[in-house]
Design an enzyme around this catalytic site. Structure first.
Site, mmCIF file in Angstrom:
data_model
loop_
_atom_site.group_PDB
_atom_site.id
_atom_site.type_symbol
_atom_site.label_atom_id
_atom_site.label_comp_id
_atom_site.label_asym_id
_atom_site.label_seq_id
_atom_site.Cartn_x
_atom_site.Cartn_y
_atom_site.Cartn_z
ATOM 1 N N GLU A 30 32.149 24.069 37.898
ATOM 2 C CA GLU A 30 31.640 25.426 38.164
ATOM 3 C C GLU A 30 30.121 25.466 38.311
ATOM 4 O O GLU A 30 29.463 26.427 37.923
ATOM 5 C CB GLU A 30 32.096 26.389 37.059
ATOM 6 N N GLU B 287 41.409 25.384 37.251
ATOM 7 C CA GLU B 287 41.536 26.340 36.151
ATOM 8 C C GLU B 287 42.080 27.638 36.710
ATOM 9 O O GLU B 287 41.678 28.070 37.788
ATOM 10 C CB GLU B 287 40.188 26.644 35.475
#
Length: 475
Positions: free
Chosen positions: A314, A406
């Site tokens: 991320e 995720e």
């Protein structure tokens, strides 16, 4: 090209000021907007703009939104007929475009709603353009790993994922305590099955984290246990910044800053200075941390455990220190990590999963085996995430396997199949996304939906793996 509130062409522009406004939103005069007007500011919960768009026929459509953030880049929600299809990002202070790719629409009128998420942006327009569905060609991907010295177990796992891609999606779950986790127990109680893939973290093995705590990490032992039961393991690494850069209690965004020492707001570590030589102590700390993690990865290699290795995740979000210095520093760090673990420490049990979230941050095909994305939809919004899948399959130079690395909500597998979206795996985050007060929580994914996913012939569970892997790769 048509431009009206009820356009019906295959390529149609809908101006925000002609749509229906709710809440505190209002039409604002803005010379930079397409017609000198936009809609803003999405400053209160539930503020939205509602368009009535026309799809000439059944098919897939790209939805291109033009907007700009107020006081920073802003992300907000998009719904079609009450179902969330994704999010749009608006750049700070200047109008930019963001496309939600390949939205499935039946012929006729649809309600398109742009709703406050982060809020604080101006919306100029949306363009609806007919496009093609996800092509089968995206599942033709690189057959080999970047590291030619990978162990046989690692090569075998990649061959298995390669052969499954486009046919099956592996179920996955982040669960810090492995087989004894509440998440795994809740899933088994509900479905009678276990996830094929277990998600763990290397955080507790970082020297800087251990400087603040006394307990030793247990994730490696959990990984070996799951592997011995026939499962697949993925690791992320919430890399805590060097101890001398962690802010004192009361100065970070967390009550105890070291506990979340991977967040940029909890530390003063400057990645760019460490990489360019201005902070040699910082570079030494990075190398020390990498060496410590290599010890744990070699433990796994000695036990015959191949790893779907997802470090530096991320990054483009900017909330972690490894993303705070921008894409060039991030890519330099990724390559440093790859070369040290591969060429210096010879960790040959790694399949490198890049989860940078933005094509401008992609470190390059020579250092990446699989691309991934993290997506957290609103509760009980089960779309196939076609837009994110499309983005992910377009920016590697070579074809790469794409995974949902995720997720909060579990996507509806039937919707995925209808959209020809075959994520290699999904991996639901832990705690409240699965369990609450010791039992399964229906807040994000309803029990019926999870059962359907785990029962689907297109989804692999731990129970499916031994026979299928024997048949496909001859283990």
């Amino acid at each position: 090209m048509l431009s009206s509130g009820s356009a019906a062409a295959e390529d149609a522009v809908y101006e925000a000021e002609q749509a229906t406004l709710t809440g505190s939103n209002e039409i604002v005069e803005d010379g930079d907007a397409s017609r000198g007007r936009a809609v803003g500011r999405f400053s209160a919960k539930g503020d939205c703009v509602v368009f009535h768009i026309e799809a000439p026929q059944d098919g897939f459509y790209d939805l291109t939104f033009v907007g700009k953030g107020i006081g920073g880049e802003k992300t907000n929600y998009v719904f079609v007929d009450g179902v969330q299809i994704g999010e749009i990002r608006c750049p700070d202070g200047v109008y930019g475009s963001d496309i939600l790719h390949r939205t499935a629409l039946t012929g006729g009128e649809h309600e398109l709603r742009v709703q406050e998420g982060w809020g604080w942006f101006y919306l100029d327009s949306v363009t609806v353009t007919r496009t093609e569905p996800v092509p089968d060609s995206v599942y033709e991907v690189t057959p080999t790993l970047c590291n030619s010295n990978a162990t046989e177990e690692t090569k075998a796992l990649y061959r298995f994922l390669h052969d499954c891609y486009g046919k099956y999606t592996l179920s996955g779950q982040y669960a810090p305590n492995g087989l004894s986790s509440g998440e795994i127990s809740a899933i088994y109680a509900l479905t009678g099955k276990h996830p094929a893939l277990l998600g763990l973290d290397m955080a507790d093995y970082t020297p800087s984290r251990q400087a603040f705590m006394t307990r030793q990490g247990e994730s490696v032992d959990r990984a070996i246990e799951y592997h011995e039961h026939g499962g697949i393991v993925t690791f992320s690494w919430h890399w805590t910044a060097p101890p001398d850069t962690i802010l004192p209690v009361g100065q970070g965004v967390s009550e105890i800053p070291w506990w979340h020492g991977y967040l940029k707001e909890n530390c003063t570590f400057d990645l760019k200075r460490a990489l360019n030589g201005e902070d040699p102590d910082g570079m030494q700390a990075l190398q020390q941390d990498i060496g410590a993690i290599a010890v744990q990865l070699k433990r796994l290699e000695a036990a015959g455990v191949p790893i779907l290795w997802r470090p530096l995740h991320e990054a483009s979000g900017g909330w972690f220190w490894w993303g705070a210095a921008g894409p060039e520093a991030y890519k330099q760090l990724w390559i440093l990590l790859y070369e040290m673990l591969t060429d210096v420490y010879h960790c040959n049990n790694l399949i490198w999963v890049c989860n940078c979230q933005d094509p401008d941050w992609y470190p390059g095909d020579d250092y990446v085996d699989i691309v991934g994305v993290d997506v957290y939809m609103l509760p009980r919004q089960y779309g196939p995430l076609t837009d994110k899948f499309t983005e992910l399959t377009e920016y590697p130079g070579k074809g790469k396997i794409a995974a949902l690395t995720e997720n909060g909500v579990v996507p509806d597998i039937d919707c995925c199949l209808q959209a020809n979206v075959h994520w290699s795996w999904l991996c639901t985050w832990n705690e409240e996304y699965v369990v609450k007060n010791g039992t399964y929580s229906p807040e994000y994914t309803e029990p019926e939906l999870l059962r359907k996913v785990y029962d689907s012939d297109a989804v692999l569970t731990l129970e499916d793996l031994p026979l299928l892997r024997n048949e496909m790769i001859g283990e």
